[in-house]
Design a protein around this motif. Sequence first.
Motif, PDB file in Angstrom:
ATOM      1  N   SER A  67      -0.706   4.720  -1.482  1.00 24.76           N
ATOM      2  CA  SER A  67      -1.019   3.427  -2.096  1.00 24.76           C
ATOM      3  C   SER A  67      -2.512   3.250  -2.302  1.00 24.76           C
ATOM      4  CB  SER A  67      -0.470   2.285  -1.234  1.00 24.76           C
ATOM      5  OG  SER A  67      -1.046   2.309   0.057  1.00 24.76           O
ATOM      6  N   SER A 111      -0.312  -5.610  -2.818  1.00 26.69           N
ATOM      7  CA  SER A 111      -0.140  -4.414  -1.986  1.00 26.69           C
ATOM      8  C   SER A 111       1.320  -4.019  -1.808  1.00 26.69           C
ATOM      9  CB  SER A 111      -0.785  -4.636  -0.617  1.00 26.69           C
ATOM     10  OG  SER A 111      -0.200  -5.746   0.038  1.00 26.69           O
ATOM     11  N   SER A 112       2.250  -4.907  -2.158  1.00 27.58           N
ATOM     12  CA  SER A 112       3.669  -4.578  -2.013  1.00 27.58           C
ATOM     13  C   SER A 112       4.183  -3.686  -3.133  1.00 27.58           C
ATOM     14  CB  SER A 112       4.500  -5.862  -1.970  1.00 27.58           C
ATOM     15  OG  SER A 112       4.284  -6.638  -3.138  1.00 27.58           O
ATOM     16  N   ASN A 115       5.344   2.263   0.041  1.00 26.69           N
ATOM     17  CA  ASN A 115       5.289   1.366   1.188  1.00 26.69           C
ATOM     18  C   ASN A 115       6.097   1.860   2.376  1.00 26.69           C
ATOM     19  OD1 ASN A 115       3.601  -0.579   0.033  1.00 26.69           O
ATOM     20  ND2 ASN A 115       5.317  -1.548  -1.031  1.00 26.69           N
TER      21      ASN A 115
END
Length: 305
Positions: free
Chosen positions: A233, A250-251, A257
């Motif tokens: 990420s 950020s998801s 994730n």
Amino acid sequence: MSDFFENLGGGPVRSAADYRKQDINTREAGRRIISDLRPGVGDGDRMHEEGSTSCVDDLGFDDDGVTRKQPHYTWGLHYSSEADYRADLGKLRAAWAHRGWKTVEQPADEPLNPDRPTPRWPGIRTTDDHGVTLAIRIDWYTGEPTLSADGGCIRYQRDNGVIARKRTGAGGGKSPARQGTVTYDDGVRLSIGPVQPMPPTPDETGDGTPAAYTYRVPVTVTNLSGAPVELRSYDIGSYAGANPGVTRLSSYPAELNSGGPHLVSEGESTRLEFVYTAKTKPSHLDLTYGPGELHTSYPWRLSVP
């Protein structure tokens, strides 16, 4: 004296691009040996990565930004008889001699457990033109024939990765463009864009009051190199002061994730979507991106519809 301490410390500090190249060389060397053997003995794509307890910095020679890894892989081989095994060793001896490589004979190992005898078949090894050590022998633990390819312990600078041989459109990082590409020296190709507006909802923005503008940014990584690419990420970012008022969620992407890296295998392509929100409409998005820790990050300038 300088050479002595350099060798003691693990050899010269090279680039991450050098490590990547040797990793590819090591994988390809093992696959080539598989192809030299009789059909059906092994599968070049079914390799096992070996860890190394010796390729570590016990004496503190590695400074910040320097790390070390050892590309080392094994393949299981399957023979119906010792005669077939020895015949393949003979084929390899001839092939290695033709390539100018020296064959080292390895006598059969003593069984690890006398109550569990293993085949007492000899082995051979050589070193190819890239410094990869290749060996076929009976594995001392499983008792099965095994091929190994060892590229050696390599110290390298993390930030000195594989560079681009071609950059187009938004990948040039100058004038804004709808999309662009970066093609790296090892054959990995990166495409980003075009930026696409999407309906801002609380579920997508993670906020009770959604931002006024939400955009998805598609990123496609195509791996035409000889080794996997590990995506994370934090491979994507922005320069200092770029995109004021713009926030990356950020998801997204969900694939990144899980905690571990997302693997793009050789010959495969992966499409990810990063999501950005803004209170006021930005004129463009300034990004930096490099696929994985071994490829150089470049600036991107994407136009916003």
